[in-house]
Design a protein around this motif. Structure first.
Motif, PDB file in Angstrom:
ATOM      1  N   ARG A 107      35.266  26.852  37.139  1.00 28.65           N
ATOM      2  CA  ARG A 107      36.132  26.283  36.426  1.00 28.65           C
ATOM      3  C   ARG A 107      37.288  25.928  37.105  1.00 28.65           C
ATOM      4  O   ARG A 107      37.944  26.775  37.971  1.00 28.65           O
ATOM      5  N   SER A 108      37.973  24.724  36.885  1.00 33.61           N
ATOM      6  CA  SER A 108      38.975  24.244  37.344  1.00 33.61           C
ATOM      7  C   SER A 108      39.794  23.147  36.848  1.00 33.61           C
ATOM      8  O   SER A 108      39.002  22.339  36.219  1.00 33.61           O
ATOM      9  N   PRO A 109      40.760  23.016  36.857  1.00 34.24           N
ATOM     10  CA  PRO A 109      41.596  21.886  35.989  1.00 34.24           C
ATOM     11  C   PRO A 109      41.285  20.411  36.866  1.00 34.24           C
ATOM     12  O   PRO A 109      41.563  19.402  36.021  1.00 34.24           O
ATOM     13  N   VAL A 110      40.825  20.629  37.829  1.00 31.37           N
ATOM     14  CA  VAL A 110      40.488  19.009  38.465  1.00 31.37           C
ATOM     15  C   VAL A 110      38.998  18.630  37.878  1.00 31.37           C
ATOM     16  O   VAL A 110      38.756  17.563  38.555  1.00 31.37           O
ATOM     17  N   LEU A 111      38.255  19.550  37.288  1.00 31.81           N
ATOM     18  CA  LEU A 111      37.005  18.966  36.902  1.00 31.81           C
ATOM     19  C   LEU A 111      37.045  19.345  35.142  1.00 31.81           C
ATOM     20  O   LEU A 111      36.270  19.978  34.723  1.00 31.81           O
ATOM     21  N   PRO A 117      36.007  31.968  43.715  1.00 40.31           N
ATOM     22  CA  PRO A 117      37.062  32.956  43.801  1.00 40.31           C
ATOM     23  C   PRO A 117      37.814  33.440  42.593  1.00 40.31           C
ATOM     24  O   PRO A 117      37.553  32.954  41.603  1.00 40.31           O
ATOM     25  N   TYR A 118      39.030  34.233  42.811  1.00 37.56           N
ATOM     26  CA  TYR A 118      39.830  34.360  41.755  1.00 37.56           C
ATOM     27  C   TYR A 118      40.424  33.422  40.890  1.00 37.56           C
ATOM     28  O   TYR A 118      40.706  32.371  41.408  1.00 37.56           O
ATOM     29  N   GLY A 119      40.302  33.769  39.600  1.00 38.43           N
ATOM     30  CA  GLY A 119      40.961  32.869  38.878  1.00 38.43           C
ATOM     31  C   GLY A 119      40.413  31.500  38.563  1.00 38.43           C
ATOM     32  O   GLY A 119      40.886  30.615  37.829  1.00 38.43           O
ATOM     33  N   MET A 120      39.006  31.497  38.828  1.00 32.86           N
ATOM     34  CA  MET A 120      38.186  30.144  38.589  1.00 32.86           C
ATOM     35  C   MET A 120      37.090  30.271  37.503  1.00 32.86           C
ATOM     36  O   MET A 120      35.898  29.740  37.777  1.00 32.86           O
ATOM     37  N   GLY A 121      37.125  31.200  36.693  1.00 35.87           N
ATOM     38  CA  GLY A 121      35.984  31.387  35.928  1.00 35.87           C
ATOM     39  C   GLY A 121      34.631  32.336  36.349  1.00 35.87           C
ATOM     40  O   GLY A 121      33.554  31.700  36.197  1.00 35.87           O
ATOM     41  N   ARG A 122      34.897  33.111  37.041  1.00 37.70           N
ATOM     42  CA  ARG A 122      33.672  33.702  37.782  1.00 37.70           C
ATOM     43  C   ARG A 122      32.943  34.564  36.989  1.00 37.70           C
ATOM     44  O   ARG A 122      31.573  34.882  37.303  1.00 37.70           O
ATOM     45  N   ARG A 123      33.266  34.937  35.840  1.00 38.77           N
ATOM     46  CA  ARG A 123      32.575  35.542  34.600  1.00 38.77           C
ATOM     47  C   ARG A 123      31.946  36.992  35.262  1.00 38.77           C
ATOM     48  O   ARG A 123      30.759  37.135  35.432  1.00 38.77           O
ATOM     49  N   VAL A 124      32.825  37.573  36.002  1.00 41.39           N
ATOM     50  CA  VAL A 124      32.178  39.144  36.805  1.00 41.39           C
ATOM     51  C   VAL A 124      31.600  39.834  35.995  1.00 41.39           C
ATOM     52  O   VAL A 124      30.766  40.527  36.419  1.00 41.39           O
ATOM     53  N   ARG A 125      31.870  39.960  34.640  1.00 43.50           N
ATOM     54  CA  ARG A 125      31.218  40.837  33.759  1.00 43.50           C
ATOM     55  C   ARG A 125      29.830  40.449  33.634  1.00 43.50           C
ATOM     56  O   ARG A 125      29.152  41.248  33.198  1.00 43.50           O
ATOM     57  N   HIS A 126      29.393  39.162  33.906  1.00 38.34           N
ATOM     58  CA  HIS A 126      28.115  38.766  33.671  1.00 38.34           C
ATOM     59  C   HIS A 126      27.182  39.058  35.040  1.00 38.34           C
ATOM     60  O   HIS A 126      25.976  38.882  34.842  1.00 38.34           O
ATOM     61  N   VAL A 185      45.575  23.187  43.936  1.00 40.35           N
ATOM     62  CA  VAL A 185      45.387  22.216  42.732  1.00 40.35           C
ATOM     63  C   VAL A 185      44.147  22.817  41.683  1.00 40.35           C
ATOM     64  O   VAL A 185      44.050  22.458  40.666  1.00 40.35           O
ATOM     65  N   HIS A 186      43.369  23.718  42.245  1.00 38.80           N
ATOM     66  CA  HIS A 186      42.470  24.319  41.324  1.00 38.80           C
ATOM     67  C   HIS A 186      43.120  25.334  40.505  1.00 38.80           C
ATOM     68  O   HIS A 186      42.161  25.913  39.629  1.00 38.80           O
ATOM     69  N   TYR A 187      44.315  25.470  40.193  1.00 37.43           N
ATOM     70  CA  TYR A 187      44.771  26.708  39.290  1.00 37.43           C
ATOM     71  C   TYR A 187      45.816  25.857  38.562  1.00 37.43           C
ATOM     72  O   TYR A 187      46.759  25.206  39.302  1.00 37.43           O
ATOM     73  N   ALA A 188      46.130  26.299  37.403  1.00 38.18           N
ATOM     74  CA  ALA A 188      47.206  25.932  36.659  1.00 38.18           C
ATOM     75  C   ALA A 188      48.614  26.709  37.270  1.00 38.18           C
ATOM     76  O   ALA A 188      48.410  27.838  37.753  1.00 38.18           O
ATOM     77  N   PRO A 189      49.556  26.003  37.029  1.00 36.23           N
ATOM     78  CA  PRO A 189      50.847  26.518  37.724  1.00 36.23           C
ATOM     79  C   PRO A 189      51.197  27.943  37.246  1.00 36.23           C
ATOM     80  O   PRO A 189      51.528  29.006  38.027  1.00 36.23           O
ATOM     81  N   ALA A 190      50.869  28.264  35.984  1.00 36.21           N
ATOM     82  CA  ALA A 190      51.100  29.821  35.580  1.00 36.21           C
ATOM     83  C   ALA A 190      50.053  30.543  36.087  1.00 36.21           C
ATOM     84  O   ALA A 190      50.499  31.877  36.225  1.00 36.21           O
ATOM     85  N   VAL A 191      48.805  30.452  36.421  1.00 43.11           N
ATOM     86  CA  VAL A 191      48.072  31.300  37.313  1.00 43.11           C
ATOM     87  C   VAL A 191      48.769  31.597  38.537  1.00 43.11           C
ATOM     88  O   VAL A 191      48.703  32.789  38.948  1.00 43.11           O
ATOM     89  N   LEU A 192      49.125  30.638  39.312  1.00 48.15           N
ATOM     90  CA  LEU A 192      49.972  30.940  40.471  1.00 48.15           C
ATOM     91  C   LEU A 192      50.986  31.557  40.483  1.00 48.15           C
ATOM     92  O   LEU A 192      51.256  32.617  41.163  1.00 48.15           O
ATOM     93  N   ASP A 193      51.801  31.387  39.419  1.00 49.89           N
ATOM     94  CA  ASP A 193      53.087  32.100  39.184  1.00 49.89           C
ATOM     95  C   ASP A 193      52.856  33.592  38.984  1.00 49.89           C
ATOM     96  O   ASP A 193      53.297  34.219  39.174  1.00 49.89           O
TER      97      ASP A 193
END
Length: 313
Positions: free
Chosen positions: A32-36, A67-76, A98-106
């Motif tokens: 999952r990415s905000p650029v897509l 990687p981290y914060g991009m919808g890995r669905r780690v529990r699946h 660019v692949h993260y919302a600013p709040a995630v980076l913060d």
């Protein structure tokens, strides 16, 4: 050559590298990415179907670079791996900003190396499912501040754990700058680095220098007409193999959006074509022995060679 003592860290636990079988060295089950926007890979049933199809074509392992914060669905991931009978290696690390919302980076911790190390040793997002590689990214023809921060953290986490480091090269560029930081300043042995997307900017000089340094070169994302991929891939691989770098080559599908042929095309479409032009022995090596070595956890030993930083022109 696969060292029988080296293990790869899958979502179901550590396994000997020679048990990985045929390996898709770079792909995504979830992304999952905000650029897509609207093009998320977020369907567990679809991921399961792709894994089953990959298995039916002889596939043994999929390396998910999400990687981290991009919808890995780690529990699946563990259940998907177990049900499909396919090893899955998951990633910690961070992509380009660019692949993260600013709040995630913060919300990221100050010490990214601690985050990466925790996900490699204890588990991702508190799931208990451990990552098996560190995925980071360069910038277009160089390294921005975010790339320098994440690559430096990846080097530190590598030294703590022995995990391999996989690098997204933006449009296939910046490979030597990445190696200078990781393997020069960061003192990561080049053989613990996988460089992705080298076919997208098919510069034979850069490819040979990266291979000569000792890094693994991933040729991933086949079937994409807007990149220099399938149509010139056989000649690129043949040239590198003829130059003595057959042991540094990897192949991956890199499914990033729904409908990307990805892992099934890798084995059902690309593999037979490459076998006709390169021979089955070389293609088998790129799909089995090479990834078994590339994705092993290999603790750093005193005296491991570092890549010296390149001098300015």
């Amino acid at each position: 050559m696969v060292n029988p003592g080296h293990l790869a860290r899958t979502v179901l636990g550590d396994v000997p590298g020679d048990e990985l079988g045929v390996c898709d060295a770079h792909d995504h089950l979830f992304l999952r990415s905000p650029v897509l926007p609207g093009m998320e890979l977020d369907d567990a049933e679809d991921a399961a179907a792709r894994l089953r199809a990959f298995r039916e074509l002889g596939g043994g392992t999929v390396v998910q670079w999400t990687p981290y914060g991009m919808g890995r669905r780690v529990r699946h991931l563990a259940a998907l791996s177990r049900t499909a009978g396919v090893h899955v290696i998951a990633a910690t690390g961070l992509h380009q900003a660019v692949h993260y919302a600013p709040a995630v980076l913060d919300r990221l911790p100050e010490d990214l190396a601690d985050l990466f190390t925790t996900e490699l040793v204890e588990g991702m997002a508190g799931s208990g499912t451990r990552a098996g590689l560190i995925k980071v990214a360069g910038d277009f023809h160089g390294l921005d501040a975010h790339a320098r921060r994440t690559l430096t953290a990846a080097a530190r986490a590598h030294h703590r754990t022995g995990a391999p480091v996989a690098v997204h090269l933006e449009l296939g560029t910046g490979a030597l700058e990445v190696l200078d930081l990781l393997c020069g300043e960061g003192e990561v042995p080049p053989a613990r680095v996988v460089l992705g997307h080298l076919g997208r900017c098919p510069d034979p000089v850069v490819q040979r220098e990266a291979a000569r340094a000792g890094a693994f070169l991933a040729f991933d994302g086949p079937s994409r007409a807007h990149h220099a991929t399938d149509w010139r891939l056989p000649e690129e691989l043949a040239a590198l193999a003829d130059a003595g770098f057959a042991g540094r080559l990897l192949l991956g599908g890199d499914t990033t959006t729904p409908g990307t042929p990805g892992m099934t095309y890798l084995l059902g479409g690309l593999r037979p074509r490459l076998e006709r032009t390169l021979g089955s022995d070389l293609v088998d090596r790129m799909l089995t022995a090479n990834p078994a070595a590339a994705f092993a956890f290999v603790p750093r030993r005193a005296g491991d060679a570092r890549r010296p930083a390149r001098r300015p022109e």
